[in-house]
Design an enzyme around this catalytic site. Structure first.
Site, PDB file in Angstrom:
ATOM      1  CB  CYS A   1       6.149   4.856   3.926  1.00  0.00           C
ATOM      2  SG  CYS A   1       7.125   6.263   3.348  1.00  0.00           S
TER       3      CYS A   1
ATOM      4  CB  CYS B   1      -0.914  -0.006   1.221  1.00  0.00           C
ATOM      5  SG  CYS B   1      -2.108   1.361   1.286  1.00  0.00           S
ATOM      6  CB  CYS B   2       3.829   2.217   2.039  1.00  0.00           C
ATOM      7  SG  CYS B   2       3.161   2.526   3.684  1.00  0.00           S
TER       8      CYS B   2
ATOM      9  CB  CYS C   1      -1.764   2.935   9.314  1.00  0.00           C
ATOM     10  SG  CYS C   1      -2.213   1.955   7.864  1.00  0.00           S
TER      11      CYS C   1
ATOM     12  CB  CYS D   1      -2.620   6.666   5.976  1.00  0.00           C
ATOM     13  SG  CYS D   1      -1.713   7.076   4.471  1.00  0.00           S
TER      14      CYS D   1
END
Length: 218
Positions: A209, A101-102, A186, A183
Site C-alpha cells: 500500500c 487511494c492508499c 479491494c 479494505c
C-alpha cells in the site's frame, strides 16, 4: 527475534527516551505482535488506520482485541473526506487510482505519526514479499525516525503456532477464506494460485500500500 530480545529492545528505546508507537490492520496474523507488546508495555499506542473502507468485521474485531489485550488503540484517518477522494471523472480513487487511494488513507496519516514519534514498531515479515524480505530489523525512516521490525524472521508457521499456544482470537473472516484482509472493495478470498498479499488488491499488479515502500528512508 525471540520475545526476550523484543522486550530488551523496547526497554532500551524507553531508556533512551524514545517515543514509540505501532500500527495494526487487526488481521489474525497481526495479533502476535500486539499480544507480545501488550505483555511488555500495553501503554504503547496502537494506531488503526481507518480508511473508511474496512469490513465491519474488522472494526468489531479491533474493538474486541483492544479490550481483551488491554491495548491503547487509537483510530486515525485521512484529512481528506472520503467524498472528495475522486478523480477528474468523479470516480472513487479505489476504482481509478488505488495507489493514490492508499497514499491518502494509509501513507499520509502514518507520515504524520512519524513526525511526532521516534520509533515505529512494525509487524512486517520477510516471508510476505520480496520487498519485506530485503528489510532489516532496524531501518531508518523519514523525520529521523526508526522502523523496528521484531517479526521480520517469523513466518506463517511460527505465527500460527503462537496463536494456538496462547489461544488468541481469530478474525471472523478467516473461516470464510480470507487470509489477508484489507479494505472491503479491494479484498478477495485467497485462491490457491495466489500469494498471501495478492488477495488484498484483487486483479491489480499491487502487493503493497506504500507504508513499506514510501515510508523507508532512501
Amino acid at each position: 527475534m525471540e520475545i526476550p530480545q523484543i522486550q530488551e529492545k523496547l526497554e532500551a528505546y524507553h531508556a533512551a527516551g524514545k517515543k514509540l508507537f505501532t500500527t495494526s490492520s487487526f488481521q489474525t496474523h497481526s495479533l502476535v505482535m500486539l499480544h507480545i507488546i501488550s505483555r511488555i508495555d500495553n501503554s504503547i499506542p496502537v494506531y488503526f488506520l481507518n480508511t473508511g473502507y474496512h469490513f465491519p468485521e474488522t472494526v468489531a474485531f479491533k474493538d474486541l482485541v483492544a479490550e481483551q489485550f488491554g491495548l491503547n488503540v487509537i483510530e486515525t484517518k485521512s484529512s481528506m473526506p472520503r467524498y472528495m477522494q475522486r478523480n477528474e471523472e468523479g470516480r472513487l480513487l479505489f476504482t481509478s487510482d488505488p495507489d493514490h487511494c492508499c497514499f491518502i488513507n494509509k501513507t499520509a496519516p502514518t507520515e504524520e505519526l512519524l513526525k511526532t514519534h521516534d520509533v515505529w514498531i512494525n509487524g512486517v515479515r520477510g516471508d510476505q514479499s520480496a520487498i519485506r524480505k530485503a528489510m532489516k530489523v532496524e531501518q531508518d525512516a523519514p523525520f529521523n525516525t526508526v522502523r523496528f521490525h521484531p517479526m521480520l524472521d517469523w513466518n506463517m508457521k511460527t505465527i500460527f503456532a503462537y496463536i494456538k499456544e496462547h489461544n488468541l482470537p481469530r478474525h471472523p473472516l478467516d473461516s470464510k477464506g480470507y487470509m489477508s484482509i484489507g479494505c472491503e472493495p479491494c479484498t478477495r478470498k485467497l485462491d490457491p494460485e495466489m500469494q498471501e498479499r495478492e488477495a488484498r488488491w484483487f486483479g491489480l499488479n499491487k502487493v503493497e500500500c506504500g507504508l513499506h515502500t514510501d515510508l523507508v528512508k532512501k
